[in-house]
Scaffold this motif. Structure first.
Motif, short mmCIF file in Angstrom:
data_model
loop_
_atom_site.label_atom_id
_atom_site.label_comp_id
_atom_site.label_asym_id
_atom_site.label_seq_id
_atom_site.Cartn_x
_atom_site.Cartn_y
_atom_site.Cartn_z
N GLY A 176 48.45 39.03 45.05
CA GLY A 176 48.40 40.29 44.31
C GLY A 176 47.29 41.18 44.85
O GLY A 176 46.69 40.90 45.90
N ALA A 177 47.00 42.25 44.12
CA ALA A 177 46.01 43.22 44.59
C ALA A 177 44.64 42.58 44.81
O ALA A 177 43.96 42.87 45.79
CB ALA A 177 45.90 44.37 43.59
N SER A 178 44.22 41.71 43.90
CA SER A 178 42.91 41.07 44.04
C SER A 178 42.85 40.21 45.29
O SER A 178 41.86 40.21 46.04
CB SER A 178 42.58 40.23 42.81
OG SER A 178 42.51 41.02 41.65
N ALA A 179 43.93 39.45 45.54
CA ALA A 179 43.97 38.60 46.73
C ALA A 179 43.93 39.43 48.00
O ALA A 179 43.25 39.09 48.97
CB ALA A 179 45.23 37.73 46.70
N LEU A 180 44.66 40.55 48.01
CA LEU A 180 44.70 41.39 49.20
C LEU A 180 43.35 42.05 49.47
O LEU A 180 43.10 42.53 50.58
CB LEU A 180 45.78 42.46 49.06
CG LEU A 180 47.22 41.94 49.06
CD1 LEU A 180 48.19 43.10 48.97
CD2 LEU A 180 47.50 41.11 50.30
N GLN A 181 42.49 42.08 48.47
CA GLN A 181 41.15 42.62 48.66
C GLN A 181 40.16 41.53 49.10
O GLN A 181 39.34 41.74 49.99
CB GLN A 181 40.66 43.29 47.38
CG GLN A 181 41.43 44.54 47.03
CD GLN A 181 41.17 45.02 45.61
OE1 GLN A 181 40.39 44.44 44.87
NE2 GLN A 181 41.83 46.11 45.22
N VAL A 182 40.26 40.37 48.47
CA VAL A 182 39.27 39.32 48.74
C VAL A 182 39.56 38.57 50.05
O VAL A 182 38.63 38.17 50.75
CB VAL A 182 39.19 38.34 47.56
CG1 VAL A 182 40.40 37.42 47.50
CG2 VAL A 182 37.91 37.52 47.62
N ILE A 183 40.85 38.41 50.41
CA ILE A 183 41.18 37.64 51.60
C ILE A 183 40.56 38.22 52.87
O ILE A 183 39.93 37.48 53.65
CB ILE A 183 42.71 37.50 51.74
CG1 ILE A 183 43.25 36.54 50.68
CG2 ILE A 183 43.10 37.01 53.14
CD1 ILE A 183 44.76 36.50 50.58
#
Length: 260
Positions: A192-199
């Protein structure tokens, strides 16, 4: 005998309106209450300040996932965003600024959790059980505005044996900044959006990174340039800023309808 007052009685509530949550939803509700001339209201917030998800979420790479021009309040536009997609700390500062500019902080009760609420039809009042620094107590209100968000509430996957996992588990909604991921073997569940930012933020630090997803997602380059002096000068002109905001909103509305 039933001590509850009959409908239409003169029982005065503690507040005419109680707003639950001091995130963007609660801030927006307070602004509209002020515009409507409603003065008797209070905002209850479980965190130690306003901002909602931008106060609770502190994971690496946190940022807004729609352009800052669109995400911000139409009546509180600013020309000095640092990027097209502002980082989390900038959104938190923006929320704090709106609260102070509008004089809303005096309405807010921080570190206050709403445990339960019930509606009494005989008195037309909401009764709320809250916990704050003074312990558990009760409030009554004629109206309740629920501005509780969901993006800072951890939800862990239902995986058999997850409770027996011996390694370190982190959730983006409860990130522990004291844990160093350098050289570690890491698995990220979700895209999701959080994963696409943290990865992208941790990929170059860890020794190995696996990403698990249930459903493939659409991925496109993120157009997120820094906004320099020229961009800020353009955005400082209110009519131009409003026009750009409207155009950006239209583009994202059309894109969302086509994709989803």
């Amino acid at each position: 005998t039933d001590p509850s007052p009959s409908r239409g009685s003169e029982l005065a509530p503690d507040h005419h309106v109680v707003v639950i949550g001091a995130g963007f939803g609660g801030i927006g509700a307070a602004v509209e209450l002020e515009r409507a001339g409603i003065d008797d209201y209070v905002i209850l917030e479980k965190w130690d300040g306003p901002g909602g998800t931008w106060r609770a979420n502190r994971y690496p790479g946190i940022a807004v996932d729609i352009p800052s021009l669109v995400y911000s309040f139409s009546y509180e536009q600013r020309p000095d965003w640092s990027r097209v997609f502002a980082p989390g700390e900038e959104l938190l500062a923006y929320a704090e600024d709106v609260v102070d500019r509008r004089g809303l902080r005096r309405r807010m009760r921080f570190n206050t959790t709403v445990q339960a609420m019930t509606f009494d039809e005989t008195s037309d009042l909401w009764h709320l059980s809250i916990v704050d620094a003074d312990g558990e107590r009760h409030l009554s209100a004629r109206y309740v505005i629920n501005a509780v968000g969901a993006l800072e509430r951890p939800v862990y996957p239902d995986i058999d044996g997850i409770d027996r996992f011996k390694g370190t588990m982190l959730h983006t909604a409860r990130w522990d900044g004291s844990i160093d991921l350098t050289g570690q073997r890491v698995a990220c569940i979700g895209t999701g959006a959080s994963a696409l930012q943290v990865i992208p933020e941790i990929a170059s630090q860890v020794a190995h990174l696996d990403v698990y997803q249930r459903t493939p997602i659409w991925v496109a380059p993120k157009v997120d340039p820094e906004l320099g002096p020229l961009s800020r000068a353009v955005l400082s002109v209110p009519p131009v800023r409003s026009a750009l905001r409207g155009a950006t909103t239209a583009v994202f509305d059309v894109t969302a309808n086509v994709v989803f």
